[in-house]
Write a protein that holds these residues in place. Structure first.
Motif, PDB file in Angstrom:
ATOM      1  N   TYR A  26      49.268  26.161  35.811  1.00 30.97           N
ATOM      2  CA  TYR A  26      47.870  26.558  35.720  1.00 30.97           C
ATOM      3  C   TYR A  26      47.617  27.447  36.929  1.00 30.97           C
ATOM      4  O   TYR A  26      47.850  27.044  38.068  1.00 30.97           O
ATOM      5  CB  TYR A  26      46.950  25.347  35.735  1.00 30.97           C
ATOM      6  N   ASP A  27      47.134  28.615  36.684  1.00 31.03           N
ATOM      7  CA  ASP A  27      47.092  29.621  37.738  1.00 31.03           C
ATOM      8  C   ASP A  27      45.914  29.429  38.693  1.00 31.03           C
ATOM      9  O   ASP A  27      44.938  28.725  38.391  1.00 31.03           O
ATOM     10  CB  ASP A  27      47.006  31.014  37.116  1.00 31.03           C
ATOM     11  N   GLU A  28      46.055  30.050  39.839  1.00 33.94           N
ATOM     12  CA  GLU A  28      44.957  30.247  40.776  1.00 33.94           C
ATOM     13  C   GLU A  28      44.818  31.745  40.979  1.00 33.94           C
ATOM     14  O   GLU A  28      45.798  32.490  40.913  1.00 33.94           O
ATOM     15  CB  GLU A  28      45.241  29.570  42.119  1.00 33.94           C
ATOM     16  N   VAL A  29      43.607  32.193  41.211  1.00 31.96           N
ATOM     17  CA  VAL A  29      43.382  33.616  41.408  1.00 31.96           C
ATOM     18  C   VAL A  29      43.357  33.926  42.898  1.00 31.96           C
ATOM     19  O   VAL A  29      42.838  33.154  43.703  1.00 31.96           O
ATOM     20  CB  VAL A  29      42.065  34.077  40.741  1.00 31.96           C
ATOM     21  N   LEU A  30      43.967  35.051  43.241  1.00 34.10           N
ATOM     22  CA  LEU A  30      43.969  35.534  44.622  1.00 34.10           C
ATOM     23  C   LEU A  30      43.420  36.951  44.597  1.00 34.10           C
ATOM     24  O   LEU A  30      44.084  37.877  44.123  1.00 34.10           O
ATOM     25  CB  LEU A  30      45.395  35.512  45.189  1.00 34.10           C
ATOM     26  N   ASN A  31      42.191  37.093  45.043  1.00 40.27           N
ATOM     27  CA  ASN A  31      41.534  38.397  45.074  1.00 40.27           C
ATOM     28  C   ASN A  31      41.329  38.849  46.512  1.00 40.27           C
ATOM     29  O   ASN A  31      40.996  38.044  47.388  1.00 40.27           O
ATOM     30  CB  ASN A  31      40.169  38.334  44.370  1.00 40.27           C
ATOM     31  N   LEU A  32      41.510  40.125  46.742  1.00 43.02           N
ATOM     32  CA  LEU A  32      41.321  40.705  48.064  1.00 43.02           C
ATOM     33  C   LEU A  32      40.239  41.760  48.007  1.00 43.02           C
ATOM     34  O   LEU A  32      40.146  42.519  47.025  1.00 43.02           O
ATOM     35  CB  LEU A  32      42.619  41.369  48.550  1.00 43.02           C
ATOM     36  N   LYS A  33      39.413  41.818  49.034  1.00 45.09           N
ATOM     37  CA  LYS A  33      38.423  42.888  49.106  1.00 45.09           C
ATOM     38  C   LYS A  33      38.213  43.299  50.557  1.00 45.09           C
ATOM     39  O   LYS A  33      38.460  42.522  51.491  1.00 45.09           O
ATOM     40  CB  LYS A  33      37.110  42.477  48.448  1.00 45.09           C
ATOM     41  N   GLN A  34      37.759  44.522  50.734  1.00 45.86           N
ATOM     42  CA  GLN A  34      37.450  45.007  52.072  1.00 45.86           C
ATOM     43  C   GLN A  34      36.205  44.285  52.588  1.00 45.86           C
ATOM     44  O   GLN A  34      35.348  43.848  51.818  1.00 45.86           O
ATOM     45  CB  GLN A  34      37.233  46.523  52.048  1.00 45.86           C
ATOM     46  N   LYS A  35      36.084  44.193  53.891  1.00 42.15           N
ATOM     47  CA  LYS A  35      35.011  43.386  54.480  1.00 42.15           C
ATOM     48  C   LYS A  35      33.624  44.000  54.326  1.00 42.15           C
ATOM     49  O   LYS A  35      32.628  43.308  54.547  1.00 42.15           O
ATOM     50  CB  LYS A  35      35.319  43.118  55.959  1.00 42.15           C
ATOM     51  N   ASN A  36      33.541  45.274  53.969  1.00 44.31           N
ATOM     52  CA  ASN A  36      32.212  45.874  53.808  1.00 44.31           C
ATOM     53  C   ASN A  36      31.765  45.906  52.353  1.00 44.31           C
ATOM     54  O   ASN A  36      30.783  46.553  52.025  1.00 44.31           O
ATOM     55  CB  ASN A  36      32.185  47.284  54.413  1.00 44.31           C
ATOM     56  N   VAL A  37      32.467  45.200  51.487  1.00 39.96           N
ATOM     57  CA  VAL A  37      32.071  45.081  50.084  1.00 39.96           C
ATOM     58  C   VAL A  37      31.201  43.837  49.929  1.00 39.96           C
ATOM     59  O   VAL A  37      31.587  42.745  50.348  1.00 39.96           O
ATOM     60  CB  VAL A  37      33.294  44.993  49.159  1.00 39.96           C
ATOM     61  N   THR A  38      30.039  43.995  49.341  1.00 35.59           N
ATOM     62  CA  THR A  38      29.137  42.862  49.127  1.00 35.59           C
ATOM     63  C   THR A  38      28.798  42.732  47.647  1.00 35.59           C
ATOM     64  O   THR A  38      28.915  43.679  46.873  1.00 35.59           O
ATOM     65  CB  THR A  38      27.821  43.035  49.917  1.00 35.59           C
ATOM     66  N   GLY A  39      28.364  41.541  47.250  1.00 34.63           N
ATOM     67  CA  GLY A  39      27.891  41.324  45.892  1.00 34.63           C
ATOM     68  C   GLY A  39      28.967  41.161  44.849  1.00 34.63           C
ATOM     69  O   GLY A  39      28.661  41.029  43.657  1.00 34.63           O
ATOM     70  N   LEU A  40      30.230  41.156  45.261  1.00 37.12           N
ATOM     71  CA  LEU A  40      31.326  40.994  44.305  1.00 37.12           C
ATOM     72  C   LEU A  40      31.653  39.510  44.193  1.00 37.12           C
ATOM     73  O   LEU A  40      32.268  38.918  45.075  1.00 37.12           O
ATOM     74  CB  LEU A  40      32.558  41.778  44.756  1.00 37.12           C
ATOM     75  N   LYS A  41      31.206  38.907  43.106  1.00 33.56           N
ATOM     76  CA  LYS A  41      31.397  37.476  42.910  1.00 33.56           C
ATOM     77  C   LYS A  41      32.187  37.233  41.637  1.00 33.56           C
ATOM     78  O   LYS A  41      31.978  37.889  40.623  1.00 33.56           O
ATOM     79  CB  LYS A  41      30.035  36.774  42.837  1.00 33.56           C
ATOM     80  N   THR A  42      33.127  36.306  41.724  1.00 35.04           N
ATOM     81  CA  THR A  42      33.944  35.977  40.568  1.00 35.04           C
ATOM     82  C   THR A  42      33.809  34.489  40.255  1.00 35.04           C
ATOM     83  O   THR A  42      33.277  33.716  41.044  1.00 35.04           O
ATOM     84  CB  THR A  42      35.426  36.312  40.819  1.00 35.04           C
ATOM     85  N   ASN A  43      34.312  34.099  39.086  1.00 35.04           N
ATOM     86  CA  ASN A  43      34.326  32.693  38.698  1.00 35.04           C
ATOM     87  C   ASN A  43      35.754  32.322  38.314  1.00 35.04           C
ATOM     88  O   ASN A  43      36.682  33.116  38.496  1.00 35.04           O
ATOM     89  CB  ASN A  43      33.339  32.434  37.555  1.00 35.04           C
ATOM     90  N   THR A  44      35.949  31.125  37.781  1.00 39.77           N
ATOM     91  CA  THR A  44      37.306  30.698  37.449  1.00 39.77           C
ATOM     92  C   THR A  44      37.873  31.443  36.246  1.00 39.77           C
ATOM     93  O   THR A  44      39.049  31.293  35.920  1.00 39.77           O
ATOM     94  CB  THR A  44      37.362  29.177  37.177  1.00 39.77           C
ATOM     95  N   MET A  45      37.048  32.256  35.578  1.00 42.21           N
ATOM     96  CA  MET A  45      37.546  33.149  34.542  1.00 42.21           C
ATOM     97  C   MET A  45      37.989  34.484  35.148  1.00 42.21           C
ATOM     98  O   MET A  45      38.523  35.336  34.450  1.00 42.21           O
ATOM     99  CB  MET A  45      36.451  33.402  33.500  1.00 42.21           C
ATOM    100  N   ASN A  46      37.751  34.644  36.452  1.00 38.86           N
ATOM    101  CA  ASN A  46      38.061  35.883  37.179  1.00 38.86           C
ATOM    102  C   ASN A  46      37.383  37.084  36.513  1.00 38.86           C
ATOM    103  O   ASN A  46      37.968  38.161  36.387  1.00 38.86           O
ATOM    104  CB  ASN A  46      39.569  36.121  37.281  1.00 38.86           C
ATOM    105  N   THR A  47      36.145  36.887  36.110  1.00 36.96           N
ATOM    106  CA  THR A  47      35.361  37.957  35.526  1.00 36.96           C
ATOM    107  C   THR A  47      34.980  38.969  36.603  1.00 36.96           C
ATOM    108  O   THR A  47      34.562  38.584  37.697  1.00 36.96           O
ATOM    109  CB  THR A  47      34.076  37.397  34.885  1.00 36.96           C
ATOM    110  N   LEU A  48      35.131  40.243  36.304  1.00 35.94           N
ATOM    111  CA  LEU A  48      34.774  41.290  37.262  1.00 35.94           C
ATOM    112  C   LEU A  48      33.500  41.975  36.784  1.00 35.94           C
ATOM    113  O   LEU A  48      33.493  42.664  35.763  1.00 35.94           O
ATOM    114  CB  LEU A  48      35.897  42.318  37.389  1.00 35.94           C
TER     115      LEU A  48
END
Length: 575
Positions: free
Chosen positions: A523-545
């Motif tokens: 069962y997978d886990e998601v690993l997402n990376l973002k730059q520190k000046n990105v705001t408002g990017l929220k995901t859920n366990t479906m990894n919806t973008l």
């Protein structure tokens, strides 16, 4: 990362003059907010009827809207639905849609201006999804649920207009998770005019009501979306959305190359991290390295996905295809050390798939209820002997079909089966889109697969084994068939009692474990990376973008921030 550059003339013109609407965050061409990400797996269509893989889903989610969407905690909340009503018998759903919502401007409409969304658009969208001529792989979401006539065919009025802003859907049987179905990308609304004008080319001429519009799509190279100036939604402070001016998507299949581009700040967001790159991010126990987290934002959470190996259960000749023998499939499953797979190949990212097909991110998951598979070499060898192949003698070489970015796991399995069972396995890799097409159309008999939950209910995972859902129209890629399973699957739809439904789910999952049409790996886990000046990017366990509310802070310009959207020579792909 506010990019300070001169945009392509065409992009600037589109941003500033593609129609009347909300005030934009910036209006000068030297301070546009461009969000850059990379997608692997191959974008094959921008038509929501074919949003059946992550790349297609992520792209269409920015272009279209549906009646409902999922929040961070996976609750369904209205999007284009103003309100709704469910009849007492649970069979009729009536929806009132929002007014003053407009489709993107396009030549498909009179004078090139997008018209207002009406209820007929949902009726058309849903009927098109079910039309065999569309050949959508998403038709299964309605096929076994909506009203049918006495002859078994879809009733003409299963979805019907009530007035300009109201329509209804009639079910053939109760389905407790139906609102979740209506949050799936397959159900994103489209205008009839677009399909009539572009035909099959609608896949690359998307017209929706979403926060972004298509600017350009050079397949396998670059996708550029621009802000929809007529977008209907606003934030809690009544500020027009989206905040971004454009989204630039690259398609770098080499995950290491994509990671390097992210490190150089040529990408704002990255998912699908390779083993080599994970070594830079995670410690062996799966914790995040301090050095990396000090530079970038790292998000690690359960992912609503099950990774597996599947068997095509077609035919009866076990000598020609020994994998039709259940004991062979069980032996292959017992011979895998899932814990080592996660530790050695994935840096501790994921959970061993020891307890059924439904993953641990789903609320009904209960490890005490499902007797699955753990490494047991002795039992694996006993089963293989009972099947007529002691120590693998006489067992023919078999071919495991997988995709390019998954080769490491394929090679791990290859070694496990050779060392523990004496079974030789040949690995064949293809690009993900090619691999998926071969699996969906039953062209391979032994294959790697992943099932990402379309909605947060175990029914969505268990639908993969319902006999009426055979691929390519449905998700049953193994062509598994079992009468008891089908009966439980149908019974689970008839009850509103959560405990009864969960009990049925557990019984179904055990049937899958006992018959082994698939080998659950993890069962997978998601690993997402973002730059520190990105705001408002929220995901859920479906990894919806969802990029509707994403913003980029000013005062922290990117290093190497030029990109294909700017007309500059440097691109992430060239790094």
């Amino acid at each position: 990362m506010i990019r300070r550059f001169t945009l392509l003339a065409a992009l600037a013109v589109c941003l500033l003059s593609c129609g009347p609407g909300s005030k934009q965050t910036t209006t000068t061409s030297d301070s546009k907010k461009i969000f850059r990400l990379n997608l692997t797996g191959g974008l094959t269509s921008l038509d929501p009827a074919f949003a059946d893989q992550r790349t297609n889903i992520w792209a269409t989610t920015q272009l279209y809207n549906g009646l409902f969407s999922f929040s961070e905690d996976l609750h369904v909340h209205p999007e284009l639905a103003e309100n709704y009503d469910i009849s007492e018998d649970g069979l009729t759903y009536t929806f009132k849609i929002k007014e003053n919502v407009y489709f993107h401007d396009d030549q498909a409409f009179k004078n090139g201006r997008g018209r207002e969304l009406v209820s007929d658009d949902f009726v058309y969208t849903f009927k098109r999804l079910m039309d065999p001529r569309t050949a959508s792989k998403g038709s299964w979401i309605f096929a076994d649920k909506v009203k049918r006539s006495p002859d078994g065919k879809l009733a003409d009025d299963w979805v019907a207009r009530v007035d300009d802003y109201k329509f209804k859907i009639t079910l053939d049987r109760r389905f407790p998770a139906f609102l979740q179905i209506l949050a799936m990308p397959f159900t994103f609304v489209i205008p009839k005019e677009a399909v009539e004008k572009y035909g099959k080319d609608f896949r690359k001429h998307p017209i929706g009501t979403g926060p972004f519009m298509l600017k350009t799509w050079n397949e396998k190279e670059r996708l550029i979306l621009v802000k929809n100036p007529k977008y209907w939604n606003r934030d809690v402070k009544n500020v027009a959305l989206p905040y971004l001016d454009a989204v630039e998507v690259s398609f770098i299949e080499d995950k290491n190359q994509a990671f390097l581009s992210f490190e150089k700040k040529n990408l704002d967001f990255l998912t699908s991290i390779s083993e080599t790159s994970r070594n830079k991010i995670l410690n062996k126990d799966g914790s995040i390295k301090d050095e990396f987290s000090s530079q970038f934002v790292v998000e690690k959470k359960p992912y609503m996905i099950t990774e597996y190996v599947g068997f095509l259960l077609e035919g009866t000749d076990e000598k020609a295809n020994p994998m039709l023998n259940k004991k062979v499939r069980q032996a292959l499953s017992y011979a895998i050390n899932r814990k080592n797979l996660i530790s050695f190949i994935r840096n501790g990212l994921g959970t061993p798939g020891n307890h059924g097909f439904v993953p641990d991110a789903i609320s009904s998951f209960d490890s005490t209820q499902i007797d699955g598979y753990k490494i047991n070499i002795k039992r694996a060898q006993e089963l293989l002997k009972e099947a007529g192949y002691p120590q693998g003698k006489g067992f023919p070489e078999i071919t495991l079909n997988t995709y390019t970015t998954d080769k490491e796991i394929g090679e791990f399995l290859q070694k496990q089966w050779d060392e523990n069972l004496g079974i030789k396995v040949k690995i064949v890799t293809n690009q993900f889109a090619t691999h998926k097409d071969m699996v969906d159309n039953a062209k391979v008999s032994f294959f790697r697969g992943s099932w990402i939950g379309d909605y947060p209910d175990a029914e969505n995972f268990l639908a993969m084994f319902y006999s009426k859902n055979f691929s390519p129209a449905g998700p049953n890629k193994t062509h598994f068939k079992d009468e008891t399973y089908d009966k439980l699957f149908e019974e689970a739809h008839e009850t509103d009692n959560t405990f009864t439904r969960y009990s049925d789910y557990h019984k179904m999952d055990q049937i899958i474990m006992d018959n082994s049409p698939v080998i659950v790996l993890y069962y997978d886990e998601v690993l997402n990376l973002k730059q520190k000046n990105v705001t408002g990017l929220k995901t859920n366990t479906m990894n919806t973008l969802v990029l509707e509310k994403v913003d980029i802070k000013s005062g922290n310009d990117s290093k190497g921030g030029d990109s294909a959207a700017t007309g500059e020579k440097k691109t992430a792909k060239a790094e």
